[in-house]
Enzyme design. Structure first.
Site, PDB file in Angstrom:
ATOM      1  CG  HIS A 178     -43.666 -50.660   0.798  1.00  0.00           C
ATOM      2  ND1 HIS A 178     -42.857 -51.414  -0.019  1.00  0.00           N
ATOM      3  CD2 HIS A 178     -43.331 -51.014   2.071  1.00  0.00           C
ATOM      4  CE1 HIS A 178     -42.081 -52.183   0.724  1.00  0.00           C
ATOM      5  NE2 HIS A 178     -42.351 -51.959   1.997  1.00  0.00           N
ATOM      6  NE  ARG A 222     -39.908 -56.706   0.440  1.00  0.00           N
ATOM      7  CZ  ARG A 222     -40.005 -55.884   1.480  1.00  0.00           C
ATOM      8  NH1 ARG A 222     -41.184 -55.525   1.954  1.00  0.00           N
ATOM      9  NH2 ARG A 222     -38.916 -55.399   2.054  1.00  0.00           N
TER      10      ARG A 222
HETATM   11  N1  LIG Z   1     -44.802 -53.574   4.102  1.00  0.00           N
HETATM   12  C1  LIG Z   1     -43.924 -53.145   4.982  1.00  0.00           C
HETATM   13  O1  LIG Z   1     -43.943 -51.971   5.362  1.00  0.00           O
HETATM   14  C2  LIG Z   1     -42.903 -54.102   5.527  1.00  0.00           C
HETATM   15  C3  LIG Z   1     -42.103 -53.706   6.608  1.00  0.00           C
HETATM   16  C4  LIG Z   1     -41.202 -54.607   7.127  1.00  0.00           C
HETATM   17  C5  LIG Z   1     -41.102 -55.891   6.621  1.00  0.00           C
HETATM   18  N2  LIG Z   1     -41.901 -56.266   5.581  1.00  0.00           N
HETATM   19  C6  LIG Z   1     -41.826 -57.646   5.049  1.00  0.00           C
HETATM   20  O2  LIG Z   1     -42.093 -58.563   6.091  1.00  0.00           O
HETATM   21  C7  LIG Z   1     -41.234 -59.688   5.917  1.00  0.00           C
HETATM   22  C8  LIG Z   1     -41.131 -60.492   7.196  1.00  0.00           C
HETATM   23  O3  LIG Z   1     -40.323 -59.801   8.132  1.00  0.00           O
HETATM   24  P1  LIG Z   1     -39.820 -60.502   9.480  1.00  0.00           P
HETATM   25  O4  LIG Z   1     -38.926 -59.552  10.168  1.00  0.00           O
HETATM   26  O5  LIG Z   1     -40.966 -61.076  10.242  1.00  0.00           O
HETATM   27  O6  LIG Z   1     -38.982 -61.725   8.874  1.00  0.00           O
HETATM   28  P2  LIG Z   1     -38.402 -62.985   9.645  1.00  0.00           P
HETATM   29  O7  LIG Z   1     -38.267 -62.709  11.098  1.00  0.00           O
HETATM   30  O8  LIG Z   1     -37.216 -63.425   8.864  1.00  0.00           O
HETATM   31  O9  LIG Z   1     -39.561 -64.080   9.511  1.00  0.00           O
HETATM   32  C9  LIG Z   1     -39.849 -64.720   8.336  1.00  0.00           C
HETATM   33  C10 LIG Z   1     -40.865 -65.815   8.611  1.00  0.00           C
HETATM   34  O10 LIG Z   1     -41.220 -66.416   7.361  1.00  0.00           O
HETATM   35  C11 LIG Z   1     -41.026 -67.826   7.467  1.00  0.00           C
HETATM   36  N3  LIG Z   1     -40.612 -68.389   6.185  1.00  0.00           N
HETATM   37  C12 LIG Z   1     -39.586 -68.008   5.388  1.00  0.00           C
HETATM   38  N4  LIG Z   1     -39.518 -68.797   4.297  1.00  0.00           N
HETATM   39  C13 LIG Z   1     -40.524 -69.692   4.420  1.00  0.00           C
HETATM   40  C14 LIG Z   1     -40.978 -70.758   3.632  1.00  0.00           C
HETATM   41  N5  LIG Z   1     -40.368 -71.109   2.483  1.00  0.00           N
HETATM   42  N6  LIG Z   1     -42.037 -71.483   4.053  1.00  0.00           N
HETATM   43  C15 LIG Z   1     -42.653 -71.176   5.247  1.00  0.00           C
HETATM   44  N7  LIG Z   1     -42.268 -70.166   6.037  1.00  0.00           N
HETATM   45  C16 LIG Z   1     -41.228 -69.427   5.627  1.00  0.00           C
HETATM   46  C17 LIG Z   1     -39.921 -67.990   8.489  1.00  0.00           C
HETATM   47  O11 LIG Z   1     -39.936 -69.316   8.985  1.00  0.00           O
HETATM   48  P3  LIG Z   1     -38.934 -69.780  10.146  1.00  0.00           P
HETATM   49  O12 LIG Z   1     -39.433 -69.067  11.388  1.00  0.00           O
HETATM   50  O13 LIG Z   1     -39.102 -71.228  10.212  1.00  0.00           O
HETATM   51  O14 LIG Z   1     -37.571 -69.309   9.735  1.00  0.00           O
HETATM   52  C18 LIG Z   1     -40.306 -66.919   9.495  1.00  0.00           C
HETATM   53  O15 LIG Z   1     -41.295 -67.405  10.378  1.00  0.00           O
HETATM   54  C19 LIG Z   1     -39.925 -59.044   5.448  1.00  0.00           C
HETATM   55  O16 LIG Z   1     -39.100 -59.975   4.791  1.00  0.00           O
HETATM   56  C20 LIG Z   1     -40.431 -57.971   4.509  1.00  0.00           C
HETATM   57  O17 LIG Z   1     -40.558 -58.508   3.221  1.00  0.00           O
HETATM   58  C21 LIG Z   1     -42.790 -55.394   5.029  1.00  0.00           C
END
Ligand SMILES: NC(=O)c1ccc[n+]([C@@H]2O[C@H](COP(=O)([O-])OP(=O)(O)OC[C@H]3O[C@@H](n4cnc5c(N)ncnc54)[C@H](OP(=O)(O)O)[C@@H]3O)[C@@H](O)[C@H]2O)c1
Length: 309
Positions: free
Chosen positions: A272, A224
């Protein structure tokens, strides 16, 4: 028959209508899927933040809100949302993100620009190092970050990852907490940010943290936009401290035409498109959660309102 409201917006309805109906039938769920159920009759809401629903108050019997996006920052703080909220984890979305991240990491690792952009008659025989000698950091080891870290490690990159809770992933040096972040940044020649946007992660890559990266490090941000302090990034790019930033997400989208990222020689802007939810596979993820809800099983990928993701 349960009532499923599709509140993802009219354009997406065309894409999701048939796959969702098929996935619900395949999951053995008898559902009346429409875009116009009366709110008080709705059992499940298939939701996108830019769709027609912003007030969840009238959905008095809704058992869950099923987000079509992985990121939930635009809905998690909605004060009218009292129903469980599930985010999207979709194999198609994950595969797309792995392809984007691997592609852009390889571009920088191999120095492809030197050959693609400078075919000027000069023979420059400088071979890149092997992936095993390239240190890559992945911030966020969730559904997307862990898949990307695994794929990079599978190509032999020397991968370290960072998450909030401690993790153990084969072939990846996993770190957590503030100290862990410092260690991952200090060793990462290429850093990929796949964190959700929360109050804790906003502005995470500020001037101090950018300064911890090795000289000339490359950032790939498909997470993001607000994870990075734009001014600090521009200053580090101008100074050559950061070698390049490949950015897919921005504080304001579409990125305004006058934004300094567009003409910057050390910035690659992608609009994006790193990855998107794929209707065929996402429909199955949604149907599975509805099946679970009907059977009284816990929902998958439930959002924690306290952490915001
Ligand atoms: N550009 C695009 O096209 C696109 C598409 C899809 C998603 N995204 C982005 O990608 C992000 C990640 O997606 P996801 O499905 O992988 O999310 P997810 O499964 O919820 O994983 C989030 C990861 O971030 C870690 N995290 C969260 N807060 C943290 C903090 N304060 N300090 C350290 N680590 C932290 C979490 O730690 P824990 O494992 O310990 O909980 C987890 O490992 C989405 O939220 C979205 O913003 C972008």
């Amino acid at each position: 028959m349960i009532k499923v409201l599709f509140a993802g917006g009219p354009t997406r309805w065309e894409d999701y209508r048939a796959p969702l109906a098929a996935a619900l039938a395949e999951a053995g769920v008898a559902a009346d899927l429409r875009t116009d159920h009366p709110p008080e009759a709705v059992d499940y809401i298939v939701y996108a933040p830019n769709g027609p629903v912003s007030d969840f108050t009238p959905f008095v019997r809704a058992k869950a809100v099923l987000n079509l996006w992985a990121g939930v920052e635009d809905v998690v703080g909605n004060p009218t949302l009292t129903q469980p909220l599930c985010r999207m984890v979709d194999v198609g979305l994950t595969e797309g993100m792995v392809e984007y991240v691997v592609g852009h990491v390889l571009r920088h690792h191999l120095g492809l620009d030197a050959h693609i952009l400078r075919q000027d008659g000069t023979w420059r025989p400088s071979a890149p190092p092997l992936a095993r000698d390239r240190r890559v950091g992945v911030l966020g080891l969730g559904a997307l970050g862990a898949a990307c870290a695994r794929a990079l490690a599978g190509l032999n990159f020397d991968v370290a990852g960072w998450s909030r809770s401690e993790k153990s992933l084969p072939g990846i040096a996993c770190h957590a907490g503030d100290g862990g972040l410092g260690r991952v940044l200090a060793r990462s020649e290429i850093v990929v940010t796949l964190l959700p946007l929360t109050p804790e992660t906003e502005g995470l890559l500020n001037a101090d943290r950018l300064a911890r990266l090795p000289e000339g490090a490359v950032i790939v941000n498909p997470g993001r936009g607000p994870l990075i302090d734009d001014e600090a990034l521009l200053a580090a790019l101008d100074a050559g401290r950061i070698g390049h930033a490949t950015l897919d997400v921005f504080r304001e989208e579409p990125l305004p035409p006058e934004h300094p990222f567009w003409p910057h020689p050390r910035v690659t802007v992608t609009p994006h498109i790193a990855s998107e939810t794929r209707p065929a596979t996402a429909a199955r993820a949604i149907a599975e959660n509805i099946r679970r809800g009907e059977e009284g099983a816990p929902f998958l990928h439930l959002v924690d309102r306290d952490t915001g993701y």
